[in-house]
Motif scaffolding. Sequence first.
Motif, PDB file in Angstrom:
ATOM      1  N   LYS A 112       0.821  -1.210   0.000  1.00 17.63           N
ATOM      2  CA  LYS A 112       0.000   0.000   0.000  1.00 17.63           C
ATOM      3  C   LYS A 112       0.854   1.259   0.000  1.00 17.63           C
ATOM      4  CE  LYS A 112      -3.903   2.284   0.334  1.00 17.63           C
ATOM      5  NZ  LYS A 112      -4.883   2.298  -0.769  1.00 17.63           N
ATOM      6  N   ALA A 113       1.810   1.332   0.918  1.00 19.41           N
ATOM      7  CA  ALA A 113       2.578   2.570   1.075  1.00 19.41           C
ATOM      8  C   ALA A 113       3.653   2.746   0.002  1.00 19.41           C
ATOM      9  CB  ALA A 113       3.214   2.606   2.469  1.00 19.41           C
ATOM     10  N   LYS A 114       4.313   1.650  -0.398  1.00 14.38           N
ATOM     11  CA  LYS A 114       5.458   1.765  -1.294  1.00 14.38           C
ATOM     12  C   LYS A 114       5.196   1.255  -2.713  1.00 14.38           C
ATOM     13  CE  LYS A 114       8.969   1.588   2.343  1.00 14.38           C
ATOM     14  NZ  LYS A 114      10.193   0.911   2.838  1.00 14.38           N
ATOM     15  N   GLY A 115       4.069   0.575  -2.927  1.00 13.39           N
ATOM     16  CA  GLY A 115       3.735   0.130  -4.275  1.00 13.39           C
ATOM     17  C   GLY A 115       4.586  -0.995  -4.808  1.00 13.39           C
ATOM     18  N   TYR A 116       5.116  -1.840  -3.930  1.00 14.04           N
ATOM     19  CA  TYR A 116       5.887  -3.006  -4.369  1.00 14.04           C
ATOM     20  C   TYR A 116       4.947  -4.082  -4.908  1.00 14.04           C
ATOM     21  CZ  TYR A 116      10.473  -1.767  -2.377  1.00 14.04           C
ATOM     22  OH  TYR A 116      11.688  -1.181  -2.111  1.00 14.04           O
ATOM     23  N   GLN A 117       5.499  -5.015  -5.686  1.00 12.52           N
ATOM     24  CA  GLN A 117       4.771  -6.212  -6.067  1.00 12.52           C
ATOM     25  C   GLN A 117       5.737  -7.386  -6.115  1.00 12.52           C
ATOM     26  OE1 GLN A 117       3.220  -6.239 -10.169  1.00 12.52           O
ATOM     27  NE2 GLN A 117       4.396  -4.373 -10.551  1.00 12.52           N
ATOM     28  N   SER A 118       5.188  -8.581  -5.948  1.00 14.88           N
ATOM     29  CA  SER A 118       6.054  -9.755  -5.918  1.00 14.88           C
ATOM     30  C   SER A 118       6.644 -10.011  -7.296  1.00 14.88           C
ATOM     31  CB  SER A 118       5.285 -10.985  -5.429  1.00 14.88           C
ATOM     32  OG  SER A 118       4.370 -11.415  -6.407  1.00 14.88           O
ATOM     33  N   ILE A 119       7.787 -10.677  -7.303  1.00 12.28           N
ATOM     34  CA  ILE A 119       8.527 -10.950  -8.534  1.00 12.28           C
ATOM     35  C   ILE A 119       7.700 -11.761  -9.524  1.00 12.28           C
ATOM     36  CG2 ILE A 119       9.586 -13.102  -7.762  1.00 12.28           C
ATOM     37  CD1 ILE A 119      11.492 -10.302  -9.577  1.00 12.28           C
ATOM     38  N   THR A 120       6.722 -12.513  -9.013  1.00 13.51           N
ATOM     39  CA  THR A 120       5.888 -13.364  -9.868  1.00 13.51           C
ATOM     40  C   THR A 120       5.170 -12.560 -10.935  1.00 13.51           C
ATOM     41  OG1 THR A 120       5.470 -14.743  -7.926  1.00 13.51           O
ATOM     42  CG2 THR A 120       4.062 -15.105  -9.842  1.00 13.51           C
ATOM     43  N   PHE A 121       4.794 -11.323 -10.615  1.00 15.56           N
ATOM     44  CA  PHE A 121       3.878 -10.580 -11.471  1.00 15.56           C
ATOM     45  C   PHE A 121       4.531  -9.442 -12.260  1.00 15.56           C
ATOM     46  CE2 PHE A 121       1.435 -12.170  -7.789  1.00 15.56           C
ATOM     47  CZ  PHE A 121       0.674 -13.113  -8.465  1.00 15.56           C
ATOM     48  N   VAL A 122       5.841  -9.301 -12.190  1.00 10.49           N
ATOM     49  CA  VAL A 122       6.502  -8.237 -12.943  1.00 10.49           C
ATOM     50  C   VAL A 122       6.863  -8.734 -14.341  1.00 10.49           C
ATOM     51  CG1 VAL A 122       7.402  -7.204 -10.832  1.00 10.49           C
ATOM     52  CG2 VAL A 122       8.822  -8.811 -12.105  1.00 10.49           C
ATOM     53  N   ASP A 123       7.152  -7.792 -15.222  1.00 10.00           N
ATOM     54  CA  ASP A 123       7.495  -8.181 -16.586  1.00 10.00           C
ATOM     55  C   ASP A 123       8.915  -8.739 -16.642  1.00 10.00           C
ATOM     56  OD1 ASP A 123       9.305  -5.967 -16.643  1.00 10.00           O
ATOM     57  OD2 ASP A 123       7.736  -4.657 -17.415  1.00 10.00           O
ATOM     58  N   ALA A 124       9.267  -9.295 -17.792  1.00 10.93           N
ATOM     59  CA  ALA A 124      10.556  -9.983 -17.933  1.00 10.93           C
ATOM     60  C   ALA A 124      11.734  -9.042 -17.701  1.00 10.93           C
ATOM     61  CB  ALA A 124      10.649 -10.613 -19.326  1.00 10.93           C
ATOM     62  N   LYS A 125      11.608  -7.797 -18.134  1.00  8.58           N
ATOM     63  CA  LYS A 125      12.697  -6.839 -17.975  1.00  8.58           C
ATOM     64  C   LYS A 125      12.973  -6.567 -16.504  1.00  8.58           C
ATOM     65  CE  LYS A 125      14.211  -2.216 -19.378  1.00  8.58           C
ATOM     66  NZ  LYS A 125      13.871  -0.990 -20.160  1.00  8.58           N
ATOM     67  N   LYS A 126      11.922  -6.338 -15.736  1.00  8.97           N
ATOM     68  CA  LYS A 126      12.108  -6.061 -14.308  1.00  8.97           C
ATOM     69  C   LYS A 126      12.568  -7.311 -13.564  1.00  8.97           C
ATOM     70  CE  LYS A 126       9.822  -2.903 -12.201  1.00  8.97           C
ATOM     71  NZ  LYS A 126       8.802  -2.059 -11.523  1.00  8.97           N
ATOM     72  N   ARG A 127      12.108  -8.479 -13.992  1.00  8.20           N
ATOM     73  CA  ARG A 127      12.555  -9.723 -13.361  1.00  8.20           C
ATOM     74  C   ARG A 127      14.048  -9.939 -13.596  1.00  8.20           C
ATOM     75  NH1 ARG A 127       9.307 -12.846 -15.744  1.00  8.20           N
ATOM     76  NH2 ARG A 127       7.607 -12.587 -14.264  1.00  8.20           N
ATOM     77  N   GLU A 128      14.495  -9.645 -14.810  1.00  7.39           N
ATOM     78  CA  GLU A 128      15.919  -9.769 -15.122  1.00  7.39           C
ATOM     79  C   GLU A 128      16.737  -8.773 -14.299  1.00  7.39           C
ATOM     80  OE1 GLU A 128      18.942  -9.409 -18.986  1.00  7.39           O
ATOM     81  OE2 GLU A 128      16.758  -9.370 -19.250  1.00  7.39           O
ATOM     82  N   GLN A 129      16.214  -7.572 -14.142  1.00  4.23           N
ATOM     83  CA  GLN A 129      16.897  -6.561 -13.341  1.00  4.23           C
ATOM     84  C   GLN A 129      17.040  -7.025 -11.891  1.00  4.23           C
ATOM     85  OE1 GLN A 129      14.782  -2.847 -13.108  1.00  4.23           O
ATOM     86  NE2 GLN A 129      16.318  -1.869 -11.821  1.00  4.23           N
ATOM     87  N   ALA A 130      15.973  -7.594 -11.356  1.00  2.00           N
ATOM     88  CA  ALA A 130      16.015  -8.084  -9.986  1.00  2.00           C
ATOM     89  C   ALA A 130      17.032  -9.210  -9.835  1.00  2.00           C
ATOM     90  CB  ALA A 130      14.621  -8.556  -9.560  1.00  2.00           C
ATOM     91  N   GLN A 131      17.062 -10.101 -10.828  1.00  2.00           N
ATOM     92  CA  GLN A 131      18.011 -11.209 -10.776  1.00  2.00           C
ATOM     93  C   GLN A 131      19.451 -10.708 -10.817  1.00  2.00           C
ATOM     94  OE1 GLN A 131      17.068 -14.345 -10.183  1.00  2.00           O
ATOM     95  NE2 GLN A 131      19.229 -14.862  -9.993  1.00  2.00           N
ATOM     96  N   GLN A 132      19.697  -9.675 -11.600  1.00  2.00           N
ATOM     97  CA  GLN A 132      21.039  -9.104 -11.668  1.00  2.00           C
ATOM     98  C   GLN A 132      21.451  -8.512 -10.326  1.00  2.00           C
ATOM     99  OE1 GLN A 132      20.783  -6.337 -14.928  1.00  2.00           O
ATOM    100  NE2 GLN A 132      21.067  -7.921 -16.497  1.00  2.00           N
ATOM    101  N   VAL A 133      20.515  -7.866  -9.649  1.00  2.00           N
ATOM    102  CA  VAL A 133      20.806  -7.301  -8.332  1.00  2.00           C
ATOM    103  C   VAL A 133      21.194  -8.406  -7.355  1.00  2.00           C
ATOM    104  CG1 VAL A 133      19.832  -6.088  -6.334  1.00  2.00           C
ATOM    105  CG2 VAL A 133      19.338  -5.282  -8.644  1.00  2.00           C
ATOM    106  N   ILE A 134      20.441  -9.510  -7.392  1.00  2.00           N
ATOM    107  CA  ILE A 134      20.731 -10.631  -6.496  1.00  2.00           C
ATOM    108  C   ILE A 134      22.106 -11.212  -6.796  1.00  2.00           C
ATOM    109  CG2 ILE A 134      20.033 -12.982  -5.878  1.00  2.00           C
ATOM    110  CD1 ILE A 134      17.142 -12.111  -6.385  1.00  2.00           C
ATOM    111  N   GLU A 135      22.395 -11.406  -8.086  1.00  2.00           N
ATOM    112  CA  GLU A 135      23.683 -11.991  -8.462  1.00  2.00           C
ATOM    113  C   GLU A 135      24.850 -11.095  -8.072  1.00  2.00           C
ATOM    114  OE1 GLU A 135      23.227 -12.722 -12.587  1.00  2.00           O
ATOM    115  OE2 GLU A 135      21.978 -14.516 -12.310  1.00  2.00           O
ATOM    116  N   GLN A 136      24.658  -9.785  -8.177  1.00  2.00           N
ATOM    117  CA  GLN A 136      25.712  -8.842  -7.806  1.00  2.00           C
ATOM    118  C   GLN A 136      25.992  -8.871  -6.297  1.00  2.00           C
ATOM    119  OE1 GLN A 136      24.304  -5.107  -9.306  1.00  2.00           O
ATOM    120  NE2 GLN A 136      24.742  -5.647 -11.455  1.00  2.00           N
TER     121      GLN A 136
END
Length: 230
Positions: free
Chosen positions: A202-226
């Motif tokens: 509600k406050a920050k507008g986050y959503q789970s990785i399941t529902f984001v598009d491929a570009k944002k999912r790839e970005q998240a994966q890169q952050v984790i790998e880094q």
Amino acid sequence: MEIKKEVWQDYLYQKVREQLRSNYGKDMELQVHKWLVHYKNDCLFLYNVHGLFNDTPTTELKDEQRNIGYKMTADSLIIVTNLSTSYVPKIVAKQAIQLICDYLQDYLPLGSVVTLDKKYLGKAFTTDSIQQVRFVITQRLACIPNTKTFYQYGGIVYPVGQIDAERVLYFTPPLIEQVQHIGFYDDIELAFILEMKEELLKAKGYQSITFVDAKKREQAQQVIEQRGRY
């Protein structure tokens, strides 16, 4: 004071309805509510429905437990029950599924042990010779920096444990094949999860990785790998 499950479910479900009403108007919200209310107590099947939005050959699905059929067209999700047939615009249906799953997904407590689907773990583990891939849940609502996304769970390998400080596997509810042990929980646990959901969703507008598009999912994966994690 004990917090009853049906009370917090009703509370969070109203948050979902409020957001849908704000985004799409009262009439559309009421139409979607007649469908979503069937999943207020258990939204896991909706992850399967969300899969219809991906570019796959599958365009139809049947929820046998609730006797609800789904069919994807170019611009709508058709929902068929014994009493009615509804045509929900694709953009509305996608957000409705995301909201109810993110808000109402039950969370296993810390210390729970789960078996994960091996076919999704090829990048992290050599699983050919392993019958079961089990993890101990050590994190919930694990935020990925600079992406406004989160994984529902983070865990470590059972029975090895945490080999080094950064070796954590993140995963989502659909990857769980079996819950083998449920960890300790009390009202403090429930209050924490409710507070985190309100803050992130509600406050920050986050959503789970399941529902984001491929570009944002790839970005998240890169952050984790880094950060040196799986």
